[in-house]
Design a protein around this motif. Structure first.
Motif, short mmCIF file in Angstrom:
data_model
loop_
_atom_site.label_atom_id
_atom_site.label_comp_id
_atom_site.label_asym_id
_atom_site.label_seq_id
_atom_site.Cartn_x
_atom_site.Cartn_y
_atom_site.Cartn_z
N VAL A 52 -17.61 35.04 -8.43
CA VAL A 52 -16.96 35.02 -7.13
C VAL A 52 -17.84 34.19 -6.21
CG1 VAL A 52 -15.72 37.21 -7.39
CG2 VAL A 52 -18.03 37.20 -6.43
N VAL A 53 -17.22 33.50 -5.28
CA VAL A 53 -17.95 32.68 -4.32
C VAL A 53 -18.11 33.47 -3.03
CG1 VAL A 53 -17.98 30.50 -3.04
CG2 VAL A 53 -17.03 30.57 -5.37
N MET A 54 -19.35 33.50 -2.54
CA MET A 54 -19.64 34.18 -1.27
C MET A 54 -20.20 33.14 -0.32
SD MET A 54 -21.21 37.83 -2.55
CE MET A 54 -20.74 38.67 -1.02
N GLU A 55 -20.04 33.42 0.97
CA GLU A 55 -20.47 32.46 1.99
C GLU A 55 -20.92 33.19 3.24
OE1 GLU A 55 -18.18 28.70 2.69
OE2 GLU A 55 -17.77 29.70 4.60
N LYS A 56 -21.88 32.57 3.92
CA LYS A 56 -22.33 33.07 5.22
C LYS A 56 -22.43 31.89 6.17
CE LYS A 56 -26.08 35.61 7.49
NZ LYS A 56 -27.34 36.37 7.24
N ALA A 57 -21.78 32.01 7.30
CA ALA A 57 -21.89 30.97 8.33
C ALA A 57 -23.22 31.17 9.07
CB ALA A 57 -20.73 31.07 9.31
N LEU A 58 -23.90 30.06 9.36
CA LEU A 58 -25.16 30.12 10.09
C LEU A 58 -24.93 29.76 11.54
CD1 LEU A 58 -27.45 28.33 7.48
CD2 LEU A 58 -27.17 30.78 7.84
N ARG B 286 -23.69 26.49 6.68
CA ARG B 286 -23.34 27.68 5.89
C ARG B 286 -24.19 27.73 4.63
NH1 ARG B 286 -19.63 23.95 5.18
NH2 ARG B 286 -18.35 24.58 6.90
N VAL B 287 -24.28 28.94 4.09
CA VAL B 287 -24.93 29.16 2.80
C VAL B 287 -23.88 29.73 1.87
CG1 VAL B 287 -26.72 30.46 1.56
CG2 VAL B 287 -27.17 29.61 3.87
N THR B 288 -23.78 29.17 0.68
CA THR B 288 -22.84 29.68 -0.32
C THR B 288 -23.62 30.12 -1.56
OG1 THR B 288 -22.48 27.54 -1.38
CG2 THR B 288 -21.00 28.12 0.44
N MET B 289 -22.97 30.93 -2.35
CA MET B 289 -23.55 31.39 -3.61
C MET B 289 -22.43 31.85 -4.53
SD MET B 289 -24.94 35.20 -2.61
CE MET B 289 -25.95 34.60 -1.28
N THR B 290 -22.76 31.97 -5.79
CA THR B 290 -21.83 32.57 -6.75
C THR B 290 -22.51 33.80 -7.34
OG1 THR B 290 -22.65 31.11 -8.51
CG2 THR B 290 -20.65 30.42 -7.34
N ARG C 92 -25.76 41.79 4.15
CA ARG C 92 -26.58 40.76 4.78
C ARG C 92 -25.74 39.63 5.36
NH1 ARG C 92 -28.60 44.08 1.86
NH2 ARG C 92 -30.71 44.80 2.19
N GLY C 93 -24.45 39.88 5.55
CA GLY C 93 -23.59 38.94 6.25
C GLY C 93 -22.79 37.98 5.39
N TYR C 94 -22.91 38.07 4.08
CA TYR C 94 -22.14 37.19 3.19
C TYR C 94 -20.75 37.79 2.98
CZ TYR C 94 -26.30 34.51 2.43
OH TYR C 94 -27.39 33.71 2.64
N GLN C 95 -19.77 36.91 2.85
CA GLN C 95 -18.39 37.36 2.66
C GLN C 95 -17.81 36.69 1.42
OE1 GLN C 95 -16.59 36.17 6.37
NE2 GLN C 95 -17.17 38.09 7.36
N LEU C 96 -16.96 37.44 0.73
CA LEU C 96 -16.21 36.85 -0.38
C LEU C 96 -15.24 35.83 0.19
CD1 LEU C 96 -15.55 40.16 -2.33
CD2 LEU C 96 -16.96 38.25 -3.11
N THR C 97 -15.15 34.67 -0.43
CA THR C 97 -14.26 33.62 0.07
C THR C 97 -12.88 33.69 -0.57
OG1 THR C 97 -14.88 32.03 -1.65
CG2 THR C 97 -16.22 32.06 0.37
N GLY C 98 -12.76 34.44 -1.65
CA GLY C 98 -11.51 34.47 -2.40
C GLY C 98 -11.52 33.48 -3.56
#
Length: 174
Positions: free
Chosen positions: A167-173, A121-125, A140-146
Motif C-alpha cells: 500500500v502507498v502511504m503519504e504525508k504532506a510536509l 511530501r514523503v511517500t512510502m510503501t 505519525r501523520g501518514y495516510q493511505l493513498t488508496g
C-alpha cells in the motif's frame, strides 16, 4: 528513549554493518525480537552489500544511519528524492532496541531531510498485511493513498510465503 543519537549519511564503509542491521530487523530469528519482523511473510534476505552499494552510488539516494555515542549502528533509513517528493523506505532499527524511539527519530530525520531538499511530501510503501506498521505510520501523520503496488518478484527482495502487495502511504510536509 535514546537521547544521544547521531544521525548522519551512510558511506560505503558502513555497508557491512548496514547489511547485518537491515537483515536482522526484517528477516530470520533475530528479527522476532522486534515488532517489525517479516519472518513469517518472507524467506531470504532483505538486502545485500551489492544492493546497498548501488543505492549509495545513486545521486538522488541517501541512507541515513543512526549511531550511539560508541558509534554502534542502531538504525537506518533509505531516502530517494523524486522531484518534490521524497520516498522513504527500509526504516530499520536493531531488533532488541525497537520501541525505544529510534525509529521515530529516524523518521523525523528523514522528514527534515525532505524539507531541506524542498520536498512537499514523503511517500512510502508498506506491505498491506502489516497492519501494526501501517497504524504506526498513521499515528505519525501518514495516510493511505488508496494506491497499491505489486510486491517485487525478484528473490533478492525475499521469497514471499503468501501473495503480498504494497500500500502507498503519504504525508504532506508543511
Amino acid at each position: 528513549m535514546y537521547t544521544s543519537l547521531q544521525i548522519a549519511p551512510a558511506t560505503p564503509a558502513d555497508i557491512p554493518a548496514l547489511v547485518t542491521l537491515v537483515n536482522s530487523a526484517y528477516r530470520g530469528e533475530e528479527s522476532r525480537q522486534g515488532w517489525t519482523t517479516e519472518a513469517d511473510l518472507l524467506e531470504g534476505i532483505r538486502t545485500d552489500a551489492d544492493s546497498l552499494h548501488e543505492m549509495l552510488q545513486t545521486p538522488a539516494v541517501t541512507i541515513l544511519k543512526c549511531t550511539d555515542s560508541a558509534e554502534q549502528l542502531l538504525g537506518c533509513v533509505y531516502l530517494k528524492q523524486k522531484g518534490d517528493t521524497l520516498y522513504l523506505g527500509m526504516l530499520s532499527v536493531k531488533p532488541g532496541l525497537q520501541t525505544q524511539g529510534i525509529g521515530k527519530q529516524l523518521l523525523q530525520a528523514g522528514e527534515t531531510y525532505a524539507r531541506h531538499q524542498h520536498c512537499r511530501r514523503v511517500t512510502m510503501t508498506v506491505i498491506s498485511v502489516r497492519h501494526e506498521l501501517i497504524a504506526w505510520y498513521e499515528r505519525r501523520g501518514y495516510q493511505l493513498t488508496g494506491a497499491t503496488e505489486p510486491f517485487p518478484t525478484s528473490p533478492k527482495f525475499g521469497i514471499p510465503n503468501q501473495v503480498l502487495t504494497f500500500v502507498v502511504m503519504e504525508k504532506a510536509l508543511s
